[in-house]
Design an enzyme around this catalytic site. Structure first.
Site, PDB file in Angstrom:
ATOM      1  N   GLN A 180      -3.584  -4.242  -2.657  1.00  0.00           N
ATOM      2  CA  GLN A 180      -3.091  -5.501  -3.233  1.00  0.00           C
ATOM      3  C   GLN A 180      -3.813  -5.756  -4.549  1.00  0.00           C
ATOM      4  O   GLN A 180      -4.876  -6.366  -4.582  1.00  0.00           O
ATOM      5  CB  GLN A 180      -3.294  -6.671  -2.273  1.00  0.00           C
ATOM      6  N   PHE A 181      -3.210  -5.303  -5.649  1.00  0.00           N
ATOM      7  CA  PHE A 181      -3.852  -5.424  -6.954  1.00  0.00           C
ATOM      8  C   PHE A 181      -4.063  -6.874  -7.361  1.00  0.00           C
ATOM      9  O   PHE A 181      -4.935  -7.183  -8.165  1.00  0.00           O
ATOM     10  CB  PHE A 181      -3.076  -4.643  -8.026  1.00  0.00           C
ATOM     11  N   THR A 182      -3.284  -7.803  -6.819  1.00  0.00           N
ATOM     12  CA  THR A 182      -3.412  -9.208  -7.217  1.00  0.00           C
ATOM     13  C   THR A 182      -4.757  -9.804  -6.829  1.00  0.00           C
ATOM     14  O   THR A 182      -5.147 -10.840  -7.374  1.00  0.00           O
ATOM     15  CB  THR A 182      -2.267 -10.071  -6.649  1.00  0.00           C
TER      16      THR A 182
END
Length: 149
Positions: free
Chosen positions: A78-80
């Site tokens: 989850q890059f966010t």
């Protein structure tokens, strides 16, 4: 590298309606890779995930780790998580690793986790995933191993 861990009694990941990963009792960990992260951050995060005491002992205190209970692990990229949210009304993603580097280090983390724990479930890197879970407690912790450590 960031790990948002949630103690769960069930968790699953679906992509296009198809289940790609699921666990029962254990940890669902959303993983964010930051610029400057390396294998050292992945190794340290994995060590913490395996030994972080978030499961109850006989007295109900959080004194047992994933390893102690023989729990399952579901890792989801989850890059966010690496977003810059300090100002404004829209997140900035400059702190996140480039997609190729993020994938490389996420795959490394998964490989090392499987070597240590056996069966480890994952989401699908870069896909639009639907994640569902039953958070037990609820118990959720943010673990971060900063780049360069």
């Amino acid at each position: 590298m960031i790990g948002l861990l949630q103690r769960v009694t069930h968790a699953e990941v679906r992509v296009s309606g198809r289940q790609v990963g699921a666990i029962e009792t254990g940890l669902l960990v959303l993983v964010g890779v930051e610029r400057g992260d390396s294998e050292a951050q992945a190794d340290r995060l994995l060590e913490r995930l395996c030994t972080y005491r978030v499961f109850p002992d006989a007295e109900g205190r959080m004194n047992r780790s994933l390893q102690d209970i023989g729990g399952q692990l579901l890792l989801v990229s989850q890059f966010t998580l690496a977003a810059d949210t300090r100002s404004g009304t829209r997140p900035g993603f400059s702190p996140a690793a480039a997609p190729e580097e993020g994938r490389r280090l996420f795959d490394y983390l998964v490989e090392r986790a499987r070597a240590r724990l056996g069966a480890v479930q994952t989401g699908e890197f870069g896909a639009n995933m639907q994640v569902s879970l039953t958070n037990d407690g609820p118990v959720t912790f943010w673990l971060q191993v900063p780049p360069g450590q």
